[in-house]
Design a protein around this motif. Structure first.
Motif, PDB file in Angstrom:
ATOM      1  N   MET A   1       0.848  -1.190   0.000  1.00 55.69           N
ATOM      2  CA  MET A   1       0.000   0.000   0.000  1.00 55.69           C
ATOM      3  C   MET A   1       0.885   1.242   0.000  1.00 55.69           C
ATOM      4  O   MET A   1       1.690   1.438   0.904  1.00 55.69           O
ATOM      5  CB  MET A   1      -0.920  -0.002   1.237  1.00 55.69           C
ATOM      6  CG  MET A   1      -1.893   1.168   1.317  1.00 55.69           C
ATOM      7  SD  MET A   1      -2.979   1.017   2.762  1.00 55.69           S
ATOM      8  CE  MET A   1      -3.894   2.552   2.627  1.00 55.69           C
ATOM      9  N   GLU A   2       0.733   2.066  -1.041  1.00 58.36           N
ATOM     10  CA  GLU A   2       1.529   3.279  -1.180  1.00 58.36           C
ATOM     11  C   GLU A   2       0.606   4.476  -1.417  1.00 58.36           C
ATOM     12  O   GLU A   2      -0.556   4.316  -1.801  1.00 58.36           O
ATOM     13  CB  GLU A   2       2.524   3.138  -2.334  1.00 58.36           C
ATOM     14  CG  GLU A   2       3.575   2.062  -2.095  1.00 58.36           C
ATOM     15  CD  GLU A   2       4.586   1.997  -3.229  1.00 58.36           C
ATOM     16  OE1 GLU A   2       4.236   2.405  -4.361  1.00 58.36           O
ATOM     17  OE2 GLU A   2       5.724   1.554  -2.995  1.00 58.36           O
ATOM     18  N   ILE A   3       1.178   5.673  -1.193  1.00 56.71           N
ATOM     19  CA  ILE A   3       0.364   6.882  -1.351  1.00 56.71           C
ATOM     20  C   ILE A   3       1.271   8.063  -1.664  1.00 56.71           C
ATOM     21  O   ILE A   3       2.443   8.090  -1.265  1.00 56.71           O
ATOM     22  CB  ILE A   3      -0.475   7.155  -0.073  1.00 56.71           C
ATOM     23  CG1 ILE A   3      -1.559   8.195  -0.348  1.00 56.71           C
ATOM     24  CG2 ILE A   3       0.412   7.586   1.071  1.00 56.71           C
ATOM     25  CD1 ILE A   3      -2.576   8.336   0.771  1.00 56.71           C
ATOM     26  N   ASN A   4       0.722   9.023  -2.395  1.00 58.22           N
ATOM     27  CA  ASN A   4       1.417  10.273  -2.672  1.00 58.22           C
ATOM     28  C   ASN A   4       1.409  11.144  -1.402  1.00 58.22           C
ATOM     29  O   ASN A   4       0.409  11.215  -0.693  1.00 58.22           O
ATOM     30  CB  ASN A   4       0.714  10.995  -3.828  1.00 58.22           C
ATOM     31  CG  ASN A   4       1.250  12.386  -4.063  1.00 58.22           C
ATOM     32  OD1 ASN A   4       0.767  13.346  -3.482  1.00 58.22           O
ATOM     33  ND2 ASN A   4       2.248  12.494  -4.928  1.00 58.22           N
ATOM     34  N   VAL A   5       2.524  11.781  -1.119  1.00 54.50           N
ATOM     35  CA  VAL A   5       2.653  12.572   0.118  1.00 54.50           C
ATOM     36  C   VAL A   5       1.590  13.666   0.179  1.00 54.50           C
ATOM     37  O   VAL A   5       0.932  13.860   1.207  1.00 54.50           O
ATOM     38  CB  VAL A   5       4.067  13.181   0.224  1.00 54.50           C
ATOM     39  CG1 VAL A   5       4.153  14.168   1.388  1.00 54.50           C
ATOM     40  CG2 VAL A   5       5.104  12.079   0.397  1.00 54.50           C
ATOM     41  N   HIS A   6       1.422  14.403  -0.918  1.00 55.37           N
ATOM     42  CA  HIS A   6       0.435  15.490  -0.924  1.00 55.37           C
ATOM     43  C   HIS A   6      -0.987  14.956  -0.741  1.00 55.37           C
ATOM     44  O   HIS A   6      -1.789  15.554   0.000  1.00 55.37           O
ATOM     45  CB  HIS A   6       0.539  16.267  -2.240  1.00 55.37           C
ATOM     46  CG  HIS A   6      -0.410  17.418  -2.328  1.00 55.37           C
ATOM     47  ND1 HIS A   6      -0.335  18.520  -1.494  1.00 55.37           N
ATOM     48  CD2 HIS A   6      -1.479  17.633  -3.151  1.00 55.37           C
ATOM     49  CE1 HIS A   6      -1.305  19.359  -1.801  1.00 55.37           C
ATOM     50  NE2 HIS A   6      -2.018  18.852  -2.800  1.00 55.37           N
ATOM     51  N   ILE A  75       2.704   7.927   7.044  1.00 48.49           N
ATOM     52  CA  ILE A  75       3.856   7.795   6.158  1.00 48.49           C
ATOM     53  C   ILE A  75       5.158   8.227   6.846  1.00 48.49           C
ATOM     54  O   ILE A  75       6.243   8.090   6.275  1.00 48.49           O
ATOM     55  CB  ILE A  75       3.654   8.605   4.860  1.00 48.49           C
ATOM     56  CG1 ILE A  75       3.391  10.084   5.169  1.00 48.49           C
ATOM     57  CG2 ILE A  75       2.507   8.017   4.047  1.00 48.49           C
ATOM     58  CD1 ILE A  75       3.263  10.965   3.931  1.00 48.49           C
ATOM     59  N   ILE A  76       5.049   8.768   8.055  1.00 44.34           N
ATOM     60  CA  ILE A  76       6.219   9.193   8.825  1.00 44.34           C
ATOM     61  C   ILE A  76       5.806   9.201  10.290  1.00 44.34           C
ATOM     62  O   ILE A  76       4.611   9.253  10.613  1.00 44.34           O
ATOM     63  CB  ILE A  76       6.705  10.588   8.357  1.00 44.34           C
ATOM     64  CG1 ILE A  76       8.108  10.879   8.871  1.00 44.34           C
ATOM     65  CG2 ILE A  76       5.726  11.670   8.752  1.00 44.34           C
ATOM     66  CD1 ILE A  76       8.744  12.120   8.260  1.00 44.34           C
ATOM     67  N   ASN A  77       6.793   9.139  11.181  1.00 42.80           N
ATOM     68  CA  ASN A  77       6.441   9.025  12.603  1.00 42.80           C
ATOM     69  C   ASN A  77       6.026  10.363  13.198  1.00 42.80           C
ATOM     70  O   ASN A  77       6.652  10.920  14.103  1.00 42.80           O
ATOM     71  CB  ASN A  77       7.611   8.426  13.401  1.00 42.80           C
ATOM     72  CG  ASN A  77       8.867   9.259  13.315  1.00 42.80           C
ATOM     73  OD1 ASN A  77       9.050  10.022  12.371  1.00 42.80           O
ATOM     74  ND2 ASN A  77       9.740   9.101  14.293  1.00 42.80           N
ATOM     75  N   LEU A  78       4.929  10.857  12.650  1.00 43.35           N
ATOM     76  CA  LEU A  78       4.254  12.044  13.166  1.00 43.35           C
ATOM     77  C   LEU A  78       2.777  11.720  13.312  1.00 43.35           C
ATOM     78  O   LEU A  78       2.190  11.098  12.419  1.00 43.35           O
ATOM     79  CB  LEU A  78       4.414  13.238  12.207  1.00 43.35           C
ATOM     80  CG  LEU A  78       5.788  13.904  12.119  1.00 43.35           C
ATOM     81  CD1 LEU A  78       5.794  14.924  10.986  1.00 43.35           C
ATOM     82  CD2 LEU A  78       6.162  14.570  13.433  1.00 43.35           C
ATOM     83  N   PRO A  79       2.151  12.127  14.397  1.00 37.03           N
ATOM     84  CA  PRO A  79       0.706  11.880  14.528  1.00 37.03           C
ATOM     85  C   PRO A  79      -0.085  12.696  13.508  1.00 37.03           C
ATOM     86  O   PRO A  79       0.430  13.678  12.952  1.00 37.03           O
ATOM     87  CB  PRO A  79       0.408  12.328  15.970  1.00 37.03           C
ATOM     88  CG  PRO A  79       1.503  13.267  16.333  1.00 37.03           C
ATOM     89  CD  PRO A  79       2.709  12.820  15.579  1.00 37.03           C
ATOM     90  N   PRO A  97       5.543   4.306   0.951  1.00 34.34           N
ATOM     91  CA  PRO A  97       4.716   3.229   1.532  1.00 34.34           C
ATOM     92  C   PRO A  97       3.962   3.728   2.763  1.00 34.34           C
ATOM     93  O   PRO A  97       4.454   4.566   3.526  1.00 34.34           O
ATOM     94  CB  PRO A  97       5.747   2.161   1.905  1.00 34.34           C
ATOM     95  CG  PRO A  97       7.034   2.885   2.046  1.00 34.34           C
ATOM     96  CD  PRO A  97       6.984   4.027   1.106  1.00 34.34           C
ATOM     97  N   VAL A  98       2.769   3.205   2.939  1.00 37.58           N
ATOM     98  CA  VAL A  98       1.981   3.491   4.148  1.00 37.58           C
ATOM     99  C   VAL A  98       2.474   2.557   5.250  1.00 37.58           C
ATOM    100  O   VAL A  98       2.728   1.371   5.024  1.00 37.58           O
ATOM    101  CB  VAL A  98       0.473   3.275   3.879  1.00 37.58           C
ATOM    102  CG1 VAL A  98      -0.339   3.432   5.167  1.00 37.58           C
ATOM    103  CG2 VAL A  98      -0.012   4.253   2.811  1.00 37.58           C
TER     104      VAL A  98
END
Length: 227
Positions: A1-6, A75-79, A97-98
């Motif tokens: 499962m992947e996603i665009n950052v924006h 996608i990053i270790n931020l809530p 990746p998600v």
């Protein structure tokens, strides 16, 4: 499962993700533990990933100061609350990746009140969720033990300051205004004498007497007769 950052940022800001919330009272937690509550959370996360959906699944323990245990996909270790900061670390047009994250929020968990740990990619979670769920459960137990220890500690109260050590109010000081003295210029003695010296008296004009006029007249007559 992947996603665009924006697109990930847009989905979180728009609320386009699944959100579930379960509650445990402090009494239920003490009696039955955390396992039943976490089982519901894990099931919700697995269903969402199967549907290629982002999710934030909360389990709230209603302590006097609640503890929130969250499993969410990011996608990053931020809530999710800090989603605007994602582009500080990733490019907006990246495809990433998600991942699955475990988040524990409590004023007693650490100084910041928040602990977030990466568990696995969403794809790896689907294939190994049984093992990963056990690992997350153990991690939650560890953090809850720490939270309860901190909660049990007596709160520090401010000690009264002894009267002899209390600060005395600062004395008010009055400023003296500078007085200006009038300076009188002294005139020199030379100036004084010149200013006070009387003007020279004028000599009176010579008086013309009758005798002088007669003598003058005789002189003129004599000169005329001689001729």
């Amino acid at each position: 499962m992947e996603i665009n950052v924006h697109k990930f940022q847009e989905a979180i800001l728009d609320g386009s993700f699944e959100h579930t919330e379960n509650h445990l009272t402090a009494a239920t937690f003490k009696k039955d533990g955390i396992e039943a509550g976490l089982t519901k959370v894990f099931a919700d996360v697995r269903k969402a990933i199967d549907k290629q959906q982002l999710i934030q699944a909360d389990l709230v323990i209603d302590f006097p100061e609640p503890t929130i245990i969250t499993v969410e996909t990011g996608i990053i270790n931020l809530p999710f609350a800090n989603v605007n900061k994602v582009t500080n670390f990733l490019e907006a047009d990246e495809i990433v990746p998600v991942r699955v994250y475990l988040v524990v929020a409590s004023p007693f968990v650490n100084v910041s009140g928040l602990r977030i740990d990466e568990i696995a990619t969403a794809a790896d979670y689907l294939t190994g969720f049984e093992t990963l769920n056990k690992q997350m459960t153990a991690s939650v137990h560890e953090k809850l033990d720490h939270i309860q220890e901190e909660m049990a500690k007596p709160k520090e109260t401010a000690k009264p300051v002894p009267a002899n050590k209390q600060k005395t109010p600062a004395k008010k000081t009055t400023r003296r205004t500078a007085t200006t003295r009038k300076i009188t210029k002294k005139t020199t003695t030379a100036a004084k004498t010149s200013a006070t010296k009387p003007a020279a008296a004028k000599k009176p004009a010579a008086k013309i007497t009758k005798r002088t006029t007669k003598k003058a007249a005789l002189k003129t007559t004599r000169r005329t007769t001689k001729k």
